[in-house]
Design a protein around this motif. Structure first.
Motif, PDB file in Angstrom:
ATOM      1  N   ALA A 283       0.825  -1.214   0.000  1.00  0.00           N
ATOM      2  CA  ALA A 283       0.000   0.000   0.000  1.00  0.00           C
ATOM      3  C   ALA A 283       0.858   1.261   0.000  1.00  0.00           C
ATOM      4  O   ALA A 283       0.493   2.265  -0.627  1.00  0.00           O
ATOM      5  CB  ALA A 283      -0.924  -0.006   1.213  1.00  0.00           C
ATOM      6  N   LEU A 284       1.994   1.215   0.682  1.00  0.00           N
ATOM      7  CA  LEU A 284       2.832   2.419   0.793  1.00  0.00           C
ATOM      8  C   LEU A 284       3.808   2.592  -0.369  1.00  0.00           C
ATOM      9  O   LEU A 284       4.294   3.697  -0.609  1.00  0.00           O
ATOM     10  CB  LEU A 284       3.615   2.390   2.107  1.00  0.00           C
ATOM     11  N   ARG A 285       4.100   1.511  -1.102  1.00  0.00           N
ATOM     12  CA  ARG A 285       5.116   1.580  -2.153  1.00  0.00           C
ATOM     13  C   ARG A 285       4.859   2.701  -3.167  1.00  0.00           C
ATOM     14  O   ARG A 285       5.765   3.497  -3.433  1.00  0.00           O
ATOM     15  CB  ARG A 285       5.235   0.238  -2.875  1.00  0.00           C
ATOM     16  N   PRO A 286       3.641   2.836  -3.741  1.00  0.00           N
ATOM     17  CA  PRO A 286       3.451   3.931  -4.708  1.00  0.00           C
ATOM     18  C   PRO A 286       3.583   5.313  -4.069  1.00  0.00           C
ATOM     19  O   PRO A 286       4.068   6.251  -4.714  1.00  0.00           O
ATOM     20  CB  PRO A 286       2.045   3.716  -5.260  1.00  0.00           C
ATOM     21  N   LEU A 287       3.191   5.433  -2.823  1.00  0.00           N
ATOM     22  CA  LEU A 287       3.295   6.728  -2.146  1.00  0.00           C
ATOM     23  C   LEU A 287       4.753   7.092  -1.880  1.00  0.00           C
ATOM     24  O   LEU A 287       5.147   8.255  -2.021  1.00  0.00           O
ATOM     25  CB  LEU A 287       2.505   6.699  -0.834  1.00  0.00           C
ATOM     26  N   VAL A 288       5.542   6.096  -1.505  1.00  0.00           N
ATOM     27  CA  VAL A 288       6.967   6.328  -1.255  1.00  0.00           C
ATOM     28  C   VAL A 288       7.674   6.669  -2.561  1.00  0.00           C
ATOM     29  O   VAL A 288       8.524   7.569  -2.606  1.00  0.00           O
ATOM     30  CB  VAL A 288       7.606   5.097  -0.567  1.00  0.00           C
ATOM     31  N   GLN A 289       7.307   5.991  -3.638  1.00  0.00           N
ATOM     32  CA  GLN A 289       7.904   6.287  -4.937  1.00  0.00           C
ATOM     33  C   GLN A 289       7.556   7.703  -5.379  1.00  0.00           C
ATOM     34  O   GLN A 289       8.404   8.429  -5.892  1.00  0.00           O
ATOM     35  CB  GLN A 289       7.451   5.271  -5.983  1.00  0.00           C
ATOM     36  N   ALA A 290       6.312   8.108  -5.180  1.00  0.00           N
ATOM     37  CA  ALA A 290       5.907   9.466  -5.540  1.00  0.00           C
ATOM     38  C   ALA A 290       6.631  10.497  -4.679  1.00  0.00           C
ATOM     39  O   ALA A 290       6.966  11.590  -5.154  1.00  0.00           O
ATOM     40  CB  ALA A 290       4.396   9.622  -5.392  1.00  0.00           C
ATOM     41  N   ALA A 291       6.895  10.166  -3.423  1.00  0.00           N
ATOM     42  CA  ALA A 291       7.592  11.096  -2.531  1.00  0.00           C
ATOM     43  C   ALA A 291       9.041  11.275  -2.946  1.00  0.00           C
ATOM     44  O   ALA A 291       9.678  12.267  -2.579  1.00  0.00           O
ATOM     45  CB  ALA A 291       7.518  10.600  -1.094  1.00  0.00           C
ATOM     46  N   GLY A 292       9.565  10.343  -3.731  1.00  0.00           N
ATOM     47  CA  GLY A 292      10.948  10.464  -4.198  1.00  0.00           C
ATOM     48  C   GLY A 292      11.158  11.657  -5.093  1.00  0.00           C
ATOM     49  O   GLY A 292      12.273  12.166  -5.212  1.00  0.00           O
ATOM     50  N   SER A 293      10.104  12.132  -5.746  1.00  0.00           N
ATOM     51  CA  SER A 293      10.237  13.285  -6.628  1.00  0.00           C
ATOM     52  C   SER A 293      10.021  14.610  -5.900  1.00  0.00           C
ATOM     53  O   SER A 293      10.161  15.667  -6.496  1.00  0.00           O
ATOM     54  CB  SER A 293       9.230  13.167  -7.783  1.00  0.00           C
ATOM     55  N   GLN A 294       9.695  14.551  -4.622  1.00  0.00           N
ATOM     56  CA  GLN A 294       9.472  15.764  -3.843  1.00  0.00           C
ATOM     57  C   GLN A 294      10.809  16.394  -3.452  1.00  0.00           C
ATOM     58  O   GLN A 294      11.794  15.700  -3.256  1.00  0.00           O
ATOM     59  CB  GLN A 294       8.673  15.442  -2.584  1.00  0.00           C
ATOM     60  N   PRO A 295      10.837  17.694  -3.331  1.00  0.00           N
ATOM     61  CA  PRO A 295      12.092  18.352  -2.937  1.00  0.00           C
ATOM     62  C   PRO A 295      12.488  17.984  -1.512  1.00  0.00           C
ATOM     63  O   PRO A 295      11.647  17.707  -0.660  1.00  0.00           O
ATOM     64  CB  PRO A 295      11.769  19.846  -3.058  1.00  0.00           C
ATOM     65  N   SER A 296      13.765  17.992  -1.290  1.00  0.00           N
ATOM     66  CA  SER A 296      14.291  17.688   0.037  1.00  0.00           C
ATOM     67  C   SER A 296      13.768  18.713   1.037  1.00  0.00           C
ATOM     68  O   SER A 296      13.706  19.906   0.747  1.00  0.00           O
ATOM     69  CB  SER A 296      15.819  17.724  -0.003  1.00  0.00           C
ATOM     70  N   GLY A 297      13.370  18.239   2.190  1.00  0.00           N
ATOM     71  CA  GLY A 297      12.840  19.131   3.220  1.00  0.00           C
ATOM     72  C   GLY A 297      11.330  19.199   3.217  1.00  0.00           C
ATOM     73  O   GLY A 297      10.744  19.726   4.161  1.00  0.00           O
ATOM     74  N   SER A 298      10.682  18.671   2.187  1.00  0.00           N
ATOM     75  CA  SER A 298       9.217  18.659   2.180  1.00  0.00           C
ATOM     76  C   SER A 298       8.727  17.585   3.137  1.00  0.00           C
ATOM     77  O   SER A 298       9.460  16.672   3.532  1.00  0.00           O
ATOM     78  CB  SER A 298       8.693  18.389   0.762  1.00  0.00           C
TER      79      SER A 298
ATOM     80  N   ALA B 271       6.669  15.182   2.581  1.00  0.00           N
ATOM     81  CA  ALA B 271       6.678  13.858   1.947  1.00  0.00           C
ATOM     82  C   ALA B 271       8.088  13.272   1.909  1.00  0.00           C
ATOM     83  O   ALA B 271       8.279  12.079   2.174  1.00  0.00           O
ATOM     84  CB  ALA B 271       6.105  13.949   0.533  1.00  0.00           C
ATOM     85  N   ALA B 272       9.088  14.097   1.607  1.00  0.00           N
ATOM     86  CA  ALA B 272      10.475  13.617   1.573  1.00  0.00           C
ATOM     87  C   ALA B 272      10.937  13.230   2.978  1.00  0.00           C
ATOM     88  O   ALA B 272      11.627  12.216   3.152  1.00  0.00           O
ATOM     89  CB  ALA B 272      11.391  14.677   0.977  1.00  0.00           C
ATOM     90  N   ASP B 273      10.546  14.032   3.968  1.00  0.00           N
ATOM     91  CA  ASP B 273      10.899  13.696   5.349  1.00  0.00           C
ATOM     92  C   ASP B 273      10.220  12.402   5.791  1.00  0.00           C
ATOM     93  O   ASP B 273      10.829  11.574   6.469  1.00  0.00           O
ATOM     94  CB  ASP B 273      10.505  14.834   6.292  1.00  0.00           C
ATOM     95  N   ALA B 274       8.964  12.222   5.383  1.00  0.00           N
ATOM     96  CA  ALA B 274       8.245  10.993   5.727  1.00  0.00           C
ATOM     97  C   ALA B 274       8.895   9.791   5.054  1.00  0.00           C
ATOM     98  O   ALA B 274       8.997   8.718   5.656  1.00  0.00           O
ATOM     99  CB  ALA B 274       6.779  11.100   5.312  1.00  0.00           C
ATOM    100  N   ARG B 275       9.342   9.979   3.826  1.00  0.00           N
ATOM    101  CA  ARG B 275      10.014   8.881   3.120  1.00  0.00           C
ATOM    102  C   ARG B 275      11.304   8.491   3.852  1.00  0.00           C
ATOM    103  O   ARG B 275      11.586   7.306   4.043  1.00  0.00           O
ATOM    104  CB  ARG B 275      10.323   9.309   1.689  1.00  0.00           C
ATOM    105  N   ALA B 276      12.071   9.479   4.269  1.00  0.00           N
ATOM    106  CA  ALA B 276      13.308   9.194   5.005  1.00  0.00           C
ATOM    107  C   ALA B 276      12.997   8.532   6.351  1.00  0.00           C
ATOM    108  O   ALA B 276      13.688   7.588   6.767  1.00  0.00           O
ATOM    109  CB  ALA B 276      14.100  10.481   5.209  1.00  0.00           C
ATOM    110  N   ALA B 277      11.959   9.008   7.031  1.00  0.00           N
ATOM    111  CA  ALA B 277      11.579   8.412   8.316  1.00  0.00           C
ATOM    112  C   ALA B 277      11.098   6.973   8.128  1.00  0.00           C
ATOM    113  O   ALA B 277      11.401   6.097   8.947  1.00  0.00           O
ATOM    114  CB  ALA B 277      10.494   9.254   8.981  1.00  0.00           C
ATOM    115  N   LEU B 278      10.367   6.720   7.043  1.00  0.00           N
ATOM    116  CA  LEU B 278       9.925   5.349   6.762  1.00  0.00           C
ATOM    117  C   LEU B 278      11.113   4.435   6.475  1.00  0.00           C
ATOM    118  O   LEU B 278      11.127   3.279   6.902  1.00  0.00           O
ATOM    119  CB  LEU B 278       8.953   5.319   5.586  1.00  0.00           C
ATOM    120  N   ALA B 279      12.097   4.948   5.757  1.00  0.00           N
ATOM    121  CA  ALA B 279      13.295   4.144   5.475  1.00  0.00           C
ATOM    122  C   ALA B 279      14.025   3.801   6.771  1.00  0.00           C
ATOM    123  O   ALA B 279      14.453   2.660   6.965  1.00  0.00           O
ATOM    124  CB  ALA B 279      14.217   4.892   4.520  1.00  0.00           C
ATOM    125  N   ALA B 280      14.146   4.766   7.672  1.00  0.00           N
ATOM    126  CA  ALA B 280      14.796   4.504   8.959  1.00  0.00           C
ATOM    127  C   ALA B 280      13.982   3.511   9.789  1.00  0.00           C
ATOM    128  O   ALA B 280      14.545   2.614  10.434  1.00  0.00           O
ATOM    129  CB  ALA B 280      14.975   5.807   9.730  1.00  0.00           C
TER     130      ALA B 280
END
Length: 183
Positions: A99-114, A116-125
């Motif tokens: 369920a999260l895979r497409p959302l994480v992939q879409a967050a990859g195109s977000q600028p750093s510091g947004s 969505a990008a912070d959530a992606r990094a937090a999810l990876a951790a």
């Protein structure tokens, strides 16, 4: 002349010593299984808590998702929170990842510091932490299962909940669709 009473006392003393050794050995085995079972239970609780924290971390990604994605993710998170056994929890975890895979992939195109990008990094951790806890739990379960097959600890395997099921997420869905790279 030998005293027959002396030999009787020696025999009784030897029997008492053997019985005491067996009692101590059995009590030690029971305590060892109980401690190891409690350790594995604590590792399981830590793993479950780590997996369930993902919902809060994924909220910024879910806020940008469409209604269908949010509903799918909510169902997957609900199953994850209600699952109690490792097999069911692993299936629910795989559903959350899908369920999260497409959302994480879409967050990859977000600028750093947004958000969505912070959530992606937090999810990876959090994924890294979950993997470490999964390995820790599976190692403890493997040790407990092995110990439950040996005598005298095998006498107490029921009290320690042996055998324990392993927590293994099916990664086939993770590699079934390669990541899309957009330029």
């Amino acid at each position: 002349m030998e005293d027959p009473l002396l030999w009787l006392w020696i025999a009784v003393g030897a029997i008492v010593v053997v019985v005491l050794v067996l009692v101590v050995w059995t009590a030690s085995a029971a305590a060892s299984m109980r401690r190891l079972g409690e350790t594995v239970d604590a590792r399981w609780r830590a793993l479950a808590e780590t997996l369930e924290r993902r919902r809060g971390v994924a909220d910024p990604l879910l806020s940008t998702a469409d209604e269908g994605q949010r509903r799918t993710a909510a169902d997957a998170f609900g199953r994850l929170e209600s699952a109690r056994l490792p097999g069911a929890k692993a299936e629910a975890e795989a559903a959350v990842q899908r369920a999260l895979r497409p959302l994480v992939q879409a967050a990859g195109s977000q600028p750093s510091g947004s958000a969505a990008a912070d959530a992606r990094a937090a999810l990876a951790a959090l994924d890294d932490e979950a993997q470490a806890r999964r390995r820790d739990y599976n190692t403890g379960a493997r040790e407990l299962n092995a110990k439950g097959r040996r005598f005298p600890t095998s006498l107490f395997k029921g009290a320690a909940g042996v055998p324990r099921e392993f927590f293994e997420v099916d990664q086939a869905g993770a590699v079934a669709e390669p990541p899309r790279i957009q330029f």
